[in-house]
Design an enzyme around this catalytic site. Structure first.
Site, short mmCIF file in Angstrom:
data_model
loop_
_atom_site.label_atom_id
_atom_site.label_comp_id
_atom_site.label_asym_id
_atom_site.label_seq_id
_atom_site.Cartn_x
_atom_site.Cartn_y
_atom_site.Cartn_z
N ASN A 1 -3.90 8.84 4.12
CA ASN A 1 -2.47 8.02 5.29
C ASN A 1 -2.40 8.04 7.10
O ASN A 1 -2.21 7.30 7.12
CB ASN A 1 -1.26 8.83 4.47
CG ASN A 1 -0.77 8.64 3.12
OD1 ASN A 1 -1.38 7.08 2.14
ND2 ASN A 1 -0.63 9.35 2.29
N HIS B 1 0.67 3.97 -2.36
CA HIS B 1 0.33 5.09 -2.09
C HIS B 1 1.26 6.27 -2.97
O HIS B 1 0.66 7.91 -2.56
CB HIS B 1 -0.25 5.58 -0.77
CG HIS B 1 -1.59 5.02 -0.96
ND1 HIS B 1 -2.59 5.48 0.73
CD2 HIS B 1 -2.25 4.29 -1.56
CE1 HIS B 1 -3.43 5.38 0.70
NE2 HIS B 1 -3.38 4.03 -0.59
N HIS C 1 -5.71 -6.23 -2.69
CA HIS C 1 -6.48 -6.61 -1.01
C HIS C 1 -7.05 -7.70 -0.95
O HIS C 1 -8.09 -8.42 -0.08
CB HIS C 1 -8.05 -5.86 -0.76
CG HIS C 1 -7.83 -4.54 -1.39
ND1 HIS C 1 -8.82 -3.83 -0.78
CD2 HIS C 1 -6.89 -3.72 -1.08
CE1 HIS C 1 -8.05 -2.20 -0.65
NE2 HIS C 1 -7.21 -2.10 -1.18
N ARG D 1 0.85 -1.57 -0.21
CA ARG D 1 0.25 -0.35 -0.35
C ARG D 1 1.18 1.49 -0.01
O ARG D 1 0.37 2.43 -0.73
CB ARG D 1 -0.88 0.19 1.35
CG ARG D 1 -1.89 0.35 1.37
CD ARG D 1 -3.07 0.45 2.24
NE ARG D 1 -3.84 1.77 2.46
CZ ARG D 1 -4.14 2.27 3.23
NH1 ARG D 1 -3.80 2.55 4.32
NH2 ARG D 1 -5.18 3.83 3.61
#
Length: 333
Positions: free
Chosen positions: A98, A70, A197, A66
């Site tokens: 975040n 990001h 996920h 992740r």
């Protein structure tokens, strides 16, 4: 003395320009062998640190993937997400997607320390994020791929960009698709990367609206499997803690596999942005979900390629940026 004619000089100049252009272009290309002479053990060093972290924190693999995601969606894959606040920089860590959510920074610091001990000043923090993501997937049973390397680190961050560019779990499929398109990624990339996920956790605050008051209807999200809804309501009681955790994949929560897509077919996607991939009428993503649910090797192959595609978003190369000595701060600050 041999004097070049104007024609010969022009030809020689054009060849020189062509060579310089090629050199510049080659600098701009990432390569899986970028550190083969300057830091040949980079992959094994990263693997060792991630393996150690996984022993005490089974979530950390998903968290590291992740971080890379990001990072890449804001000004490209430049490790800007890692920079702390200082007098002139507003950290991306404090952006809405975040804050109190992104994690794994300490593992990145541990990787950086190990690399600085072995090959000081060589490996960028941006490349650490890319390698750590691949290692995390591979160690969890997912695919391996040749990570393209040679990124350099930014000297600034973009908190405002992090607030607007990173896809949100509350957004429509149309909006999320547009955010992927804005960085050159396709619907196939969207479905493939959403498959990350298949491991990790999400906080109740990111999906509790689906359990009690979806789109201000006063009712749960109708696309939620009713048995799954009951389970989630027990984990996330109404007005309970927004930071309680649920598994993104209720079937194999720590393994990287294709169960995520089968879950979507069973209306067991945890986030709105997950379930929309399969439950949005007429969406092009439905057929991709169906393929991946029935063919894990197709998912793995596409996921690996999509991670490479994402890792190619706007890297700093050549003399742009720097190699940060401490991933948390710009050199000299």
């Amino acid at each position: 003395m041999v004097l070049l004619s104007s024609f010969s000089f022009a030809v020689a100049s054009s060849i020189l320009v062509a060579v310089l252009v090629l050199v510049h272009e080659s600098n701009a290309q990432l390569s899986s062998t970028f550190y083969s002479t300057t830091c040949p053990n980079v992959s094994s060093i990263v693997t060792g640190v991630v393996q150690q972290a996984l022993q005490s924190d089974p979530r950390i693999g998903a968290s590291l993937v992740r971080l890379h995601f990001h990072d890449c969606f804001v000004n490209g894959c430049d490790a800007s997400i890692l920079i702390d606040n200082n007098g002139t920089i507003q950290s991306e860590k404090d952006a809405a997607p975040n804050t109190n959510s992104a994690r794994g920074f300490n593992v990145v610091d541990n990787i950086k320390t190990a690399l600085e001990n072995s090959c000081p000043g060589v490996v960028s923090c941006a490349d650490i994020l890319a390698i750590a993501a691949e290692v995390s997937v591979s160690l969890s049973g997912g695919p391996s791929w040749s990570v393209q390397l040679g990124r350099r680190d930014s000297k600034t961050a973009n908190q405002a960009g992090a607030n607007t560019s990173i896809p949100s779990p509350f957004e429509s499929l149309t909006s999320i698709t547009a955010k992927f398109s804005a960085v050159g990624l396709t619907s196939t990339d969207l479905v493939s990367l959403s498959g990350a996920h298949t491991f990790g956790r999400a906080q109740c605050r990111l999906f509790s609206n689906r359990l009690y008051n979806f789109n201000n209807t006063g009712n749960p999200d109708p696309t939620l499997n009713s048995t799954y809804l009951t389970t989630l309501q027990q984990i996330c009681p109404q007005n309970g803690s927004g930071t309680a955790l649920a598994n993104l994949d209720p079937t194999t929560p720590n393994a990287f596999d294709n169960n995520y897509f089968s879950n979507l077919q069973n209306n067991q996607g945890l986030l709105q942005s997950d379930q929309e991939l399969f439950s949005t009428p007429g969406a092009s993503t439905i057929s991709i979900v169906t393929t991946f649910a029935s063919n894990q090797s197709a998912f793995f192959q596409n996921f690996a390629q999509s991670m490479i595609n994402m890792g190619n978003i706007g890297p700093l190369t050549g003399s742009n940026g720097e190699i940060r000595l401490d991933c948390k701060k710009v050199n000299g600050s």
